[in-house]
Design an enzyme around this catalytic site. Structure first.
Site, PDB file in Angstrom:
ATOM      1  N   ASP A 194       2.728  -4.502   8.254  1.00 27.96           N
ATOM      2  CA  ASP A 194       1.467  -3.798   7.979  1.00 27.96           C
ATOM      3  C   ASP A 194       0.361  -4.836   8.096  1.00 27.96           C
ATOM      4  O   ASP A 194       0.173  -5.674   7.219  1.00 27.96           O
ATOM      5  CB  ASP A 194       1.512  -3.183   6.579  1.00 27.96           C
ATOM      6  CG  ASP A 194       0.182  -2.563   6.149  1.00 27.96           C
ATOM      7  OD1 ASP A 194      -0.821  -2.708   6.872  1.00 27.96           O
ATOM      8  OD2 ASP A 194       0.136  -1.952   5.068  1.00 27.96           O
ATOM      9  N   CYS A 202      -4.674   2.563  -3.809  1.00 28.81           N
ATOM     10  CA  CYS A 202      -3.433   3.011  -3.163  1.00 28.81           C
ATOM     11  C   CYS A 202      -2.291   2.022  -3.371  1.00 28.81           C
ATOM     12  O   CYS A 202      -1.431   1.849  -2.511  1.00 28.81           O
ATOM     13  CB  CYS A 202      -3.646   3.269  -1.676  1.00 28.81           C
ATOM     14  SG  CYS A 202      -4.711   4.680  -1.329  1.00 28.81           S
ATOM     15  N   GLN A 233      -4.975  -5.398   6.765  1.00 26.68           N
ATOM     16  CA  GLN A 233      -5.930  -6.354   6.205  1.00 26.68           C
ATOM     17  C   GLN A 233      -5.863  -7.712   6.903  1.00 26.68           C
ATOM     18  O   GLN A 233      -6.683  -8.585   6.633  1.00 26.68           O
ATOM     19  CB  GLN A 233      -5.668  -6.541   4.708  1.00 26.68           C
ATOM     20  CG  GLN A 233      -5.805  -5.278   3.871  1.00 26.68           C
ATOM     21  CD  GLN A 233      -7.223  -4.757   3.825  1.00 26.68           C
ATOM     22  OE1 GLN A 233      -8.186  -5.491   4.005  1.00 26.68           O
ATOM     23  NE2 GLN A 233      -7.360  -3.459   3.587  1.00 26.68           N
ATOM     24  N   HIS A 288       0.859  -1.180   0.000  1.00 30.17           N
ATOM     25  CA  HIS A 288       0.000   0.000   0.000  1.00 30.17           C
ATOM     26  C   HIS A 288       0.896   1.230   0.000  1.00 30.17           C
ATOM     27  O   HIS A 288       2.020   1.196   0.514  1.00 30.17           O
ATOM     28  CB  HIS A 288      -0.877  -0.038   1.260  1.00 30.17           C
ATOM     29  CG  HIS A 288      -1.966   0.973   1.313  1.00 30.17           C
ATOM     30  ND1 HIS A 288      -1.746   2.288   1.641  1.00 30.17           N
ATOM     31  CD2 HIS A 288      -3.309   0.859   1.112  1.00 30.17           C
ATOM     32  CE1 HIS A 288      -2.896   2.944   1.644  1.00 30.17           C
ATOM     33  NE2 HIS A 288      -3.858   2.101   1.318  1.00 30.17           N
ATOM     34  N   LYS A 320     -10.798  -1.188   9.890  1.00 30.21           N
ATOM     35  CA  LYS A 320     -10.728  -2.425   9.100  1.00 30.21           C
ATOM     36  C   LYS A 320     -11.295  -3.618   9.874  1.00 30.21           C
ATOM     37  O   LYS A 320     -11.522  -4.685   9.305  1.00 30.21           O
ATOM     38  CB  LYS A 320      -9.283  -2.742   8.710  1.00 30.21           C
ATOM     39  CG  LYS A 320      -8.540  -1.618   8.015  1.00 30.21           C
ATOM     40  CD  LYS A 320      -9.050  -1.331   6.624  1.00 30.21           C
ATOM     41  CE  LYS A 320      -8.102  -0.371   5.904  1.00 30.21           C
ATOM     42  NZ  LYS A 320      -8.578   0.023   4.581  1.00 30.21           N
TER      43      LYS A 320
END
Length: 406
Positions: free
Chosen positions: A200, A364, A203, A123, A226
């Protein structure tokens, strides 16, 4: 255990909406998830019955707000299996957390010639902060390539780990492809070489349980919105020893212990990295969201999403002219695709007329779009409250769009 989807859908007021007179089919969960009533109630209750600033007051409301705020920090600690709440920093989201690490850890410990390794599927929020850092201190950004399925090329990852590598910053789950990276292996290879690792996890937090101690990552970032929580709140987990060695990211407010015009001394963790009035209601809402998810069970949610992914892959692949983009062997319930002869933005507009909300654009991840030689994709991203019937409505809407563009 199978979940009762129809019963759980009743927890989400937004799912009862109609769009252009048609029942809403919400397939944009990778962008943001809907909020269950318990999260809405937690936020509303704070504003209606407990509004106060935290940490600084001795009056009843301040003490109540502080307790609720810090209770949420403990919920997050347990959720990630961090050793201490001192390792849980509240941020504005994943992007804010990564920027914190880039500016605090990066500027303090990286120098000219040092290398940062990321992947080709990141991202923008896990690309741009490192590019900014490279401009500031002269370090070098290296990118692990991927194959046509959207999977990292493992041998290239190993090759890029050199004596100059100081940080690996990698996504656990790709937001535009759905690829699930072998994050435990990625971390181990880096840690065996003494390299710090940031994950990260934006998700990933609805994909499976996270155990930061077992993973042995140095940093883990995710966003509340999220995981069925509020926007404007996120989390940075960091190993305590590292966080203690890092200078503050921002100054002012609760991050101080004492201030004179000659010198400021900083507060203890986690407050050293939480300048100003925090997102109190949002943090309380995040705690409620995590408790809600845990009441259902991440494994149960994942099993339902796997069924949806398999079904969605089947029915979308059967549409003439549809190409799925992101076909990794290990992936989560994200279906990115293009339709021959229809720009994704046009497709998104047309299916919206049938009440179907999908995301269209570069998500993104412009380098991903460039790799697959497309200007953008359409993306249907699924949550546990979605159904196969909703995917059928999407398919029907795509066929209608194809007829219009004939």
């Amino acid at each position: 255990m199978a979940i009762n989807v129809q019963k759980l859908r009743q927890d989400f007021p937004n799912l009862a909406l109609k769009v252009y007179g048609k029942p809403l089919v919400y397939l944009d969960n990778a962008a943001t998830t809907f909020k269950p009533q318990c999260v809405i109630d937690a936020i509303s209750n704070h504003y209606a019955h407990g509004t106060s600033n935290v940490h600084r007051g001795v009056h009843f409301l301040s003490e109540q707000a502080t307790k609720a705020f810090e209770d949420s920090r403990e919920i997050v600690r347990q959720f990630l299996n961090a050793k201490s709440t001192q390792e849980i920093i509240f941020t504005r989201g994943t992007t804010d957390a990564i920027n914190l690490v880039a500016q605090s850890f990066g500027r303090a410990f990286l120098k000219s010639g040092d290398e940062i390794v990321i992947s080709a599927m990141e991202h923008h929020s896990n690309i741009v902060p490192w590019q900014m850092l490279c401009e500031q201190v002269g370090c070098v950004l290296k990118v692990v390539p991927m194959n046509q399925h959207g999977e990292l090329i493992w041998d290239e990852y190993i090759r890029l780990l050199t004596p100059k590598t100081r940080l690996v910053a990698m996504t656990y789950v790709s937001n535009s492809l759905g690829t699930i990276n072998p994050i435990a292996k990625i971390i181990k290879e880096a840690k065996d070489r003494g390299i710090a690792v940031l994950v990260d996890g934006a998700q990933a937090v609805t994909y499976r349980s996270i155990d930061v101690q077992a993973l042995d990552c140095d940093f883990f970032a995710f966003s509340g919105h999220k995981i069925f929580g509020p926007t404007g709140i996120g989390v940075l987990y960091g190993k305590q020893q590292l966080l203690e060695s890092m200078p503050p990211y921002q100054g002012g407010g609760d991050m101080i212990a004492s201030v004179t015009f000659a010198k400021t001394t900083y507060n203890v963790l986690p407050y050293k990295f939480e300048a100003g009035t925090p997102a109190i209601a949002e943090a309380i809402g995040l705690g409620a969201a995590i408790k809600y998810v845990q009441s259902i069970g991440l494994e149960n949610m994942a099993a339902h999403k796997k069924e949806l992914l398999d079904y969605g892959t089947k029915v979308l692949s059967a549409i003439p002219g549809v190409r799925l983009i992101g076909t990794a062997q290990e992936k989560t319930a994200i279906l990115s695709f293009d339709v021959e002869g229809i720009h994704p933005h046009d497709l998104g507009t047309l299916v919206d007329e049938d009440g179907v909300a999908i995301r269209t654009g570069h998500h993104c991840t412009q380098p991903v779009m460039e790799f697959f030689k497309v200007p953008a994709t359409a993306r249907a991203s699924l949550a546990f409250y979605n159904t196969k019937e909703e995917l059928d409505i999407l398919v029907k809407a795509i066929y209608r769009a194809k007829d219009i563009f004939k």
